[in-house]
Design an enzyme around this catalytic site. Structure first.
Site, mmCIF file in Angstrom:
data_model
loop_
_atom_site.group_PDB
_atom_site.id
_atom_site.type_symbol
_atom_site.label_atom_id
_atom_site.label_comp_id
_atom_site.label_asym_id
_atom_site.label_seq_id
_atom_site.Cartn_x
_atom_site.Cartn_y
_atom_site.Cartn_z
ATOM 1 N N GLU A 163 50.087 -35.894 9.696
ATOM 2 C CA GLU A 163 49.393 -36.884 9.436
ATOM 3 C C GLU A 163 49.150 -37.983 8.294
ATOM 4 O O GLU A 163 48.615 -39.024 7.851
ATOM 5 C CB GLU A 163 48.485 -36.057 7.665
ATOM 6 C CG GLU A 163 47.866 -34.533 8.345
ATOM 7 C CD GLU A 163 46.627 -34.047 7.019
ATOM 8 O OE1 GLU A 163 45.822 -34.677 6.285
ATOM 9 O OE2 GLU A 163 47.195 -33.102 6.634
ATOM 10 N N LEU A 254 50.409 -30.327 -7.256
ATOM 11 C CA LEU A 254 49.202 -30.844 -9.023
ATOM 12 C C LEU A 254 48.922 -32.082 -7.374
ATOM 13 O O LEU A 254 49.217 -32.992 -6.968
ATOM 14 C CB LEU A 254 49.891 -31.333 -9.408
ATOM 15 C CG LEU A 254 48.761 -32.098 -11.136
ATOM 16 C CD1 LEU A 254 48.326 -31.201 -11.362
ATOM 17 C CD2 LEU A 254 49.223 -33.049 -11.246
ATOM 18 N N HIS A 255 47.738 -32.075 -7.644
ATOM 19 C CA HIS A 255 46.885 -32.904 -6.957
ATOM 20 C C HIS A 255 45.453 -32.896 -6.884
ATOM 21 O O HIS A 255 45.441 -32.043 -8.391
ATOM 22 C CB HIS A 255 46.706 -32.239 -5.178
ATOM 23 C CG HIS A 255 45.828 -30.326 -5.169
ATOM 24 N ND1 HIS A 255 47.203 -29.809 -5.384
ATOM 25 C CD2 HIS A 255 44.598 -30.129 -4.780
ATOM 26 C CE1 HIS A 255 46.297 -28.669 -4.759
ATOM 27 N NE2 HIS A 255 44.545 -29.056 -5.003
HETATM 28 P P1 M7G Z 1 43.090 -26.432 -3.972
HETATM 29 O O1 M7G Z 1 42.030 -27.020 -5.411
HETATM 30 O O2 M7G Z 1 44.674 -26.185 -3.886
HETATM 31 O O3 M7G Z 1 42.517 -25.294 -3.516
HETATM 32 O O4 M7G Z 1 42.892 -28.055 -3.199
HETATM 33 P P2 M7G Z 1 41.107 -25.005 -2.649
HETATM 34 O O5 M7G Z 1 40.894 -24.943 -1.400
HETATM 35 O O6 M7G Z 1 40.384 -24.008 -3.434
HETATM 36 O O7 M7G Z 1 39.866 -26.119 -2.614
HETATM 37 C C1 M7G Z 1 43.577 -27.761 -2.024
HETATM 38 C C2 M7G Z 1 42.801 -29.069 -1.006
HETATM 39 O O8 M7G Z 1 43.416 -29.220 -0.182
HETATM 40 C C3 M7G Z 1 41.295 -28.496 -0.250
HETATM 41 O O9 M7G Z 1 40.491 -28.833 -0.805
HETATM 42 C C4 M7G Z 1 41.663 -28.567 1.260
HETATM 43 O O10 M7G Z 1 40.769 -28.744 2.245
HETATM 44 C C5 M7G Z 1 42.848 -29.298 1.215
HETATM 45 N N1 M7G Z 1 43.831 -29.109 2.316
HETATM 46 C C6 M7G Z 1 44.337 -28.208 2.788
HETATM 47 N N2 M7G Z 1 45.228 -28.000 3.408
HETATM 48 C C7 M7G Z 1 45.742 -27.369 4.253
HETATM 49 C C8 M7G Z 1 45.234 -29.483 4.130
HETATM 50 C C9 M7G Z 1 45.445 -29.819 5.324
HETATM 51 O O11 M7G Z 1 46.727 -29.602 5.874
HETATM 52 N N3 M7G Z 1 45.723 -31.736 5.006
HETATM 53 C C10 M7G Z 1 44.405 -32.207 3.999
HETATM 54 N N4 M7G Z 1 44.919 -33.302 4.175
HETATM 55 N N5 M7G Z 1 44.275 -31.577 3.188
HETATM 56 C C11 M7G Z 1 44.455 -29.874 3.005
#
Ligand code: M7G
Length: 313
Positions: A163, A254-255
């Protein structure tokens, strides 16, 4: 011989990465989500020899929102109409827009794990009250038991292996730095559907539970620099952004989620999203707020964490 990308990842998932879903053999519909205009499918891609015992995959099909750019809206006049009914001055039609306006978003997880299948399956939801004791007894061991591969995609982003061309902004500082990327869920067509993800460089922080007062500079840095970038690039002011962390997240690195305030979806539910401003406020009042607090959140009955908690009650 398997076709591989630059990192040696096997690309032979049917014809999916070659331009079509032709090799996908449906096993079952996991979830029908009319609110998201999306369908979550479980199946297998035929392997390269055409056999149906290829890799298990989740395919998510979602209808796109209309683009509001004038040239796109004007093209909608080419929509073919099929009458459903007319009554006085009212009429209803099925419409077939030109192919260029009829695209859908397709997300593929391949090979998928049982955890992905559980996450996207229809299931009952329960509210969990996680005391610090329950966190230590069940949640933390659960997080530690997860294979490192579950957050490989995060490390691929941080190490600029994947990415790279999608990177929006980076502060490279090891302690307070982060990378801002468009979230997987955002097709970047409309700023009014903005969904970005700030991923911190610090690899020791798994979730909001690990945050202490010493992390305030990191959180402030993510907030200030991401908001400035989003204002400069997309013209969206900070008070039009919903900025939050998930507890529980799906990925324990963490994000912070940045979404347009008008964008609604399950990820903003009470019992899942915690506003970044509230996290900052809580840590400013008490350095150990997230060490001491009972945190309530929703969990699906199919999730391993929910099952682990049930066996401790
Ligand atoms: P989370 O709060 O860990 O989980 O957020 P959630 O999926 O229950 O919200 C992870 C975030 O990362 C989500 O909003 C996903 O859409 C995003 N995400 C997941 N993956 C596997 C990827 C990826 O490969 N690339 C990007 N850019 N975002 C991702």
């Amino acid at each position: 011989m398997a076709k591989r990308d630059a990192d040696g990842v096997d690309l032979t998932v049917g014809s999916a990465r070659m331009g079509s879903l032709e090799g996908f053999v449906l096993e079952r519909v996991l979830l029908d989500a009319p609110d998201k205009k999306a369908l979550f499918l479980l199946g297998r891609f035929k392997d390269i020899t055409g056999e149906e015992n290829g890799k298990r995959a989740i395919v998510i099909l979602a209808k796109r929102h209309f683009e509001t750019e004038t040239s796109k809206v004007e093209q909608l006049s080419q929509t073919a109409l099929q009458s459903i009914f007319t009554n006085d001055i009212y009429s209803k039609y099925g419409g077939t827009p030109p192919p260029s306006l009829n695209e859908i978003n397709v997300d593929i997880i391949c090979p998928c794990t049982d955890k992905h299948i559980a996450k996207y399956s229809k299931q009952e939801t329960f509210i969990v009250r996680e005391t610090p004791e329950l966190y230590a007894l069940v949640t933390l061991p659960y997080i530690l038991s997860l294979p490192a591969t579950t957050i490989q995609w995060v490390y691929n982003i941080l190490e600029k292996k994947k990415e790279v061309e999608r990177l929006l902004y980076e502060d490279p500082d090891a302690a307070q730095g982060f990378m801002l990327h468009p979230d997987l869920k955002w097709d970047q067509k409309q700023a009014s559907e903005l969904y970005c993800l700030a991923i911190c460089h610090n690899r020791d922080l798994r979730s909001v539970r690990d945050l202490r007062q010493e992390h305030l500079p990191l959180l402030e840095n993510i907030k200030t620099k991401s908001c400035q970038f989003i204002l400069d690039k997309y013209g969206i002011m900070q008070d039009k952004l919903r900025i939050y962390l998930h507890y529980q997240p799906s990925y324990y690195h963490l994000h912070v989620h940045f979404t347009h305030v008008d964008l609604f979806g399950a990820g903003q539910n009470v019992g899942k999203a915690i506003l970044l401003e509230d996290v900052i406020n809580n840590l400013a009042i008490d350095p150990d707020y997230y060490l001491k607090s009972t945190l309530s959140y929703t969990l699906g009955s199919e999730m391993d964490l929910y099952k682990a908690m049930q066996s401790h009650l």
